[in-house]
Design a protein around this motif. Structure first.
Motif, mmCIF file in Angstrom:
data_model
loop_
_atom_site.group_PDB
_atom_site.id
_atom_site.type_symbol
_atom_site.label_atom_id
_atom_site.label_comp_id
_atom_site.label_asym_id
_atom_site.label_seq_id
_atom_site.Cartn_x
_atom_site.Cartn_y
_atom_site.Cartn_z
ATOM 1 N N GLN A 1 6.129 5.510 -11.000
ATOM 2 C CA GLN A 1 7.092 4.870 -10.102
ATOM 3 C C GLN A 1 6.440 3.671 -9.398
ATOM 4 O O GLN A 1 7.077 2.634 -9.189
ATOM 5 C CB GLN A 1 7.586 5.878 -9.059
ATOM 6 N N ALA A 2 5.169 3.819 -9.030
ATOM 7 C CA ALA A 2 4.457 2.724 -8.363
ATOM 8 C C ALA A 2 4.332 1.516 -9.283
ATOM 9 O O ALA A 2 4.368 0.358 -8.828
ATOM 10 C CB ALA A 2 3.076 3.198 -7.914
ATOM 11 N N LYS A 3 4.193 1.742 -10.575
ATOM 12 C CA LYS A 3 4.136 0.630 -11.529
ATOM 13 C C LYS A 3 5.445 -0.160 -11.516
ATOM 14 O O LYS A 3 5.443 -1.399 -11.565
ATOM 15 C CB LYS A 3 3.861 1.156 -12.943
ATOM 16 N N LEU A 4 6.554 0.562 -11.453
ATOM 17 C CA LEU A 4 7.847 -0.116 -11.376
ATOM 18 C C LEU A 4 7.960 -0.947 -10.107
ATOM 19 O O LEU A 4 8.449 -2.085 -10.135
ATOM 20 C CB LEU A 4 8.982 0.911 -11.425
ATOM 21 N N THR B 1 8.633 -6.189 -7.522
ATOM 22 C CA THR B 1 8.352 -7.063 -6.378
ATOM 23 C C THR B 1 7.384 -8.181 -6.703
ATOM 24 O O THR B 1 7.238 -9.128 -5.910
ATOM 25 C CB THR B 1 7.772 -6.245 -5.217
ATOM 26 N N GLY B 2 6.670 -8.095 -7.838
ATOM 27 C CA GLY B 2 5.655 -9.087 -8.153
ATOM 28 C C GLY B 2 4.458 -8.989 -7.224
ATOM 29 O O GLY B 2 3.821 -10.002 -6.909
ATOM 30 N N ARG B 3 4.127 -7.786 -6.790
ATOM 31 C CA ARG B 3 3.021 -7.557 -5.859
ATOM 32 C C ARG B 3 1.991 -6.603 -6.462
ATOM 33 O O ARG B 3 2.335 -5.717 -7.251
ATOM 34 C CB ARG B 3 3.528 -6.942 -4.545
ATOM 35 N N TYR B 4 0.735 -6.791 -6.058
ATOM 36 C CA TYR B 4 -0.265 -5.767 -6.343
ATOM 37 C C TYR B 4 0.044 -4.552 -5.487
ATOM 38 O O TYR B 4 0.503 -4.684 -4.335
ATOM 39 C CB TYR B 4 -1.672 -6.277 -6.022
ATOM 40 N N VAL B 5 -0.201 -3.385 -6.044
ATOM 41 C CA VAL B 5 0.037 -2.125 -5.338
ATOM 42 C C VAL B 5 -1.261 -1.335 -5.291
ATOM 43 O O VAL B 5 -1.928 -1.154 -6.313
ATOM 44 C CB VAL B 5 1.138 -1.294 -6.030
ATOM 45 N N VAL B 6 -1.616 -0.887 -4.078
ATOM 46 C CA VAL B 6 -2.764 0.001 -3.907
ATOM 47 C C VAL B 6 -2.204 1.372 -3.557
ATOM 48 O O VAL B 6 -1.495 1.523 -2.555
ATOM 49 C CB VAL B 6 -3.704 -0.472 -2.776
ATOM 50 N N ARG B 7 -2.513 2.348 -4.368
ATOM 51 C CA ARG B 7 -1.944 3.688 -4.196
ATOM 52 C C ARG B 7 -3.060 4.690 -3.910
ATOM 53 O O ARG B 7 -3.938 4.895 -4.745
ATOM 54 C CB ARG B 7 -1.180 4.094 -5.449
ATOM 55 N N ALA B 8 -3.020 5.306 -2.736
ATOM 56 C CA ALA B 8 -4.024 6.295 -2.346
ATOM 57 C C ALA B 8 -3.359 7.656 -2.221
ATOM 58 O O ALA B 8 -2.399 7.812 -1.470
ATOM 59 C CB ALA B 8 -4.677 5.905 -1.017
ATOM 60 N N CYS C 1 0.848 -1.190 0.000
ATOM 61 C CA CYS C 1 0.000 0.000 0.000
ATOM 62 C C CYS C 1 0.886 1.244 0.000
ATOM 63 O O CYS C 1 1.759 1.385 0.866
ATOM 64 C CB CYS C 1 -0.909 0.023 1.230
ATOM 65 N N ILE C 2 0.671 2.109 -0.968
ATOM 66 C CA ILE C 2 1.402 3.372 -1.033
ATOM 67 C C ILE C 2 0.442 4.494 -0.665
ATOM 68 O O ILE C 2 -0.587 4.680 -1.323
ATOM 69 C CB ILE C 2 1.977 3.616 -2.438
ATOM 70 N N VAL C 3 0.761 5.211 0.398
ATOM 71 C CA VAL C 3 -0.036 6.379 0.774
ATOM 72 C C VAL C 3 0.787 7.615 0.426
ATOM 73 O O VAL C 3 1.982 7.678 0.728
ATOM 74 C CB VAL C 3 -0.416 6.359 2.277
ATOM 75 N N THR C 4 0.173 8.573 -0.249
ATOM 76 C CA THR C 4 0.956 9.706 -0.740
ATOM 77 C C THR C 4 0.128 10.980 -0.769
ATOM 78 O O THR C 4 -1.104 10.943 -0.814
ATOM 79 C CB THR C 4 1.516 9.404 -2.144
ATOM 80 N N ASN C 5 0.822 12.095 -0.718
ATOM 81 C CA ASN C 5 0.201 13.405 -0.863
ATOM 82 C C ASN C 5 0.876 14.106 -2.030
ATOM 83 O O ASN C 5 1.971 14.647 -1.897
ATOM 84 C CB ASN C 5 0.357 14.237 0.414
ATOM 85 N N ASP C 6 0.225 14.076 -3.183
ATOM 86 C CA ASP C 6 0.759 14.738 -4.373
ATOM 87 C C ASP C 6 0.016 16.027 -4.686
ATOM 88 O O ASP C 6 0.099 16.545 -5.802
ATOM 89 C CB ASP C 6 0.659 13.795 -5.586
ATOM 90 N N SER C 7 -0.712 16.540 -3.705
ATOM 91 C CA SER C 7 -1.539 17.718 -3.955
ATOM 92 C C SER C 7 -0.690 18.945 -4.277
ATOM 93 O O SER C 7 -1.167 19.889 -4.911
ATOM 94 C CB SER C 7 -2.441 18.014 -2.757
#
Length: 544
Positions: free
Chosen positions: A451-454, A459-466, A431-437
């Motif tokens: 970057q999250a796609k990379l 890692t061969g993992r699903y990524v949830v990015r909020a 899980c990626i939590v981020t503030n790109d505002s």
């Protein structure tokens, strides 16, 4: 494009300083645009050619001083860096900081031009090292080695940017392929620097062919073969994505409240909390098993605010949902962390937390504070925090009934090593939590999402990015977006994902490929140094 490059390579003005500067600037700008806007990524397979023509011409000429090569490296890298950091201008007038507009302009200029300068001072060494290697005995006998060394040095240079705060790995060449996941899959074997190596190798073959007519057939065969092999390997990896789910698929949700930095700090916490709470209720009612909030969605420590914590605990218990929350953690009045907290499906807020490990310079702490306060004091005014944030030290993977959950906070996600750490510690979902505002809807929010796609592929993992204001996304282990909510929108992103075990080759071996490249270049440099010493000794004896 190739015929155009041939005509350019044949022009007499090419060997003039002005002509070379034009090629370097065009190459830097075009490559930077590919990284910022991956839809142009196909051009990245030729965008480096003009710069490499210059580097190859000068590196192999023993009469060209190294300082000229350094200047050429600087010109290319500065043009490239200004493009990839151009989005700093979108932050003007920095209303969330409260600084005067003139100060805000100075900050934006320093951020764009100064950071580009900082990155270029080191990156400009690449053609210098290439020249040292190219003028050695081994490279002279094997001229094609010049292309391989260039590709290796490019990967090493990108990796070196991760080693301290002065290097910001924001503009890796692999990001330019984010719209073409097929070309990124080998990152699961050898990492993002291998993708960079392949891109530079193909560009190098084209550049070398344009300079050496007698070797065009060989260069064409190698260049086309490497490109085709990268494409084929990508297809094989995507078709044989054999990592197995540990359980049945689960449903995840990322909450995007569209509350930016200026609003969430100025508005009452209750108003912001209500937005996120209502969206969380909707996600829970839709059957989400894991719900992820952005970075410091509500800028508080939940341990200090029972009025916000308790409703979430009740919600998690009632719907049997895991809540992953971006929040502050205050261990004392002087020690605070930008963290991830977890409320499990039983309604228990875990005492353990993940603390952000790569802090943003000047945003969360001031590096070299005494020097900065004396020389550029206005840079200390960017942060909205009263004290420097402390950095975390470990992956802190959460164990839950549905599996193990790893976390990254914002800036963390551009450092591949942190995602690898999480996977090695057993994370089955990241899980990626981020503030790109701060970036509004500039290229930066899309670059950060790339970057999250990379990280997913590596890692061969699903990524949830909020993200507070976007982009929020759910990404497969092959870099495909299952769901996405663009910037400056309020809503929920949901999808089914698998909790993945097993490790990719890259997770197991880490940056071994980079170390091999580094060792190879070191051997060639050592050979050049030894031969140089030997030649000087012989000259000294002859003079006697």
């Amino acid at each position: 494009m190739i015929s155009l490059l041939k005509k350019i390579a044949a022009q007499p003005w090419l060997r003039s300083s002005h002509g070379m500067n034009v090629l370097l600037i065009v190459s830097g700008l075009l490559t930077g645009l590919c990284v910022c806007f991956p839809v142009l990524g196909v051009l990245e397979w030729v965008s480096l050619v003009p710069a490499l023509i210059v580097f190859f011409l000068l590196a192999g000429d023993a009469d060209v001083p190294l300082r000229r090569l350094y200047r050429c490296g600087f010109v290319y890298n500065y043009a490239f860096s200004v493009v990839i950091f151009h989005w700093f201008f979108y932050m003007y007038p920095l209303e969330f900081t409260g600084v005067p507009r003139l100060v805000a302009l100075a900050i934006v200029l320093v951020a764009t031009l100064g950071l580009s300068l900082l990155q270029s001072l080191f990156a400009a060494l690449l053609p210098v090292v290439l020249a040292l290697v190219s003028r050695g005995r081994i490279a002279t006998k094997l001229p094609f080695l010049q292309i391989i060394v260039t590709a290796a040095l490019w990967g090493v240079r990108e990796w070196a940017q991760t080693l301290n705060w002065t290097g910001v790995p924001w503009g890796r060449l692999a990001l330019g392929q984010a719209s073409f996941p097929l070309m990124l899959q080998t990152a699961s074997w050898f990492g993002p620097y291998f993708v960079t190596f392949i891109i530079v190798l193909v560009n190098g073959c084209i550049a070398y062919a344009l300079l050496h007519a007698d070797r065009r057939r060989l260069c064409a065969l190698v260049g086309v073969g490497v490109f085709a092999l990268q494409l084929t390997c990508g297809g094989i990896i995507m078709l044989t994505d054999t990592a197995r789910a540990t359980e049945e698929p689960i449903k995840v949700a990322a909450i995007q409240g569209n509350v930016g930095s200026a609003d969430k700090w100025d508005a009452s916490n209750q108003e912001t909390f209500d937005i996120y709470y209502e969206l969380t209720v909707k996600a829970a009612e839709q059957g989400a098993d894991v719900i992820v909030w952005p970075e410091t969605a509500v800028p508080i420590d939940f341990d200090d605010y029972a009025g916000y914590r308790d409703p979430l605990i009740s919600l998690a218990r009632e719907h049997e949902v895991v809540l992953v929350l971006g929040a502050f953690v205050h261990e004392s009045s002087e020690v605070s962390y930008n963290a991830v907290r977890l409320i499990d499906e039983t309604g228990t807020m875990r005492e353990e937390f993940y603390a952000k490990r790569h802090l943003v310079p000047f945003g969360e702490y001031v590096p070299l504070r005494p020097v900065i306060e004396a020389v550029l004091p206005f840079l200390t005014e960017i942060s909205m925090l009263s004290t420097d944030t402390e950095a975390g030290e470990d992956a802190a993977v959460f164990e839950t009934n549905i599996g193990q959950i790893g976390s990254l906070v914002c800036f963390d996600s551009i450092y591949e090593q942190l995602a690898l750490d999480a996977a090695r510690e057993g994370a089955e979902l990241i899980c990626i939590v981020t503030n790109d505002s701060w970036f509004f809807d500039s290229a930066a929010v899309h670059m950060h999402n790339a970057q999250a796609k990379l990280r997913a592929i590596e890692t061969g993992r699903y990524v949830v990015r909020a993200a507070n204001t976007g982009v929020s996304s759910i990404i497969t282990p092959t870099g495909k977006e299952l769901a996405r909510l663009d910037a400056l929108k309020e809503g929920i992103v949901t999808s089914e994902v698998e909790m993945r075990q097993g490790m990719t080759l890259y997770t197991r071996i880490g940056n071994l490929f980079v170390y091999v490249c580094l060792a190879g270049c070191a051997v060639l440099l050592a050979e050049r140094a030894v031969n140089g010493i030997d030649a000087r000794v012989k000259r000294a004896k002859a003079q006697k």
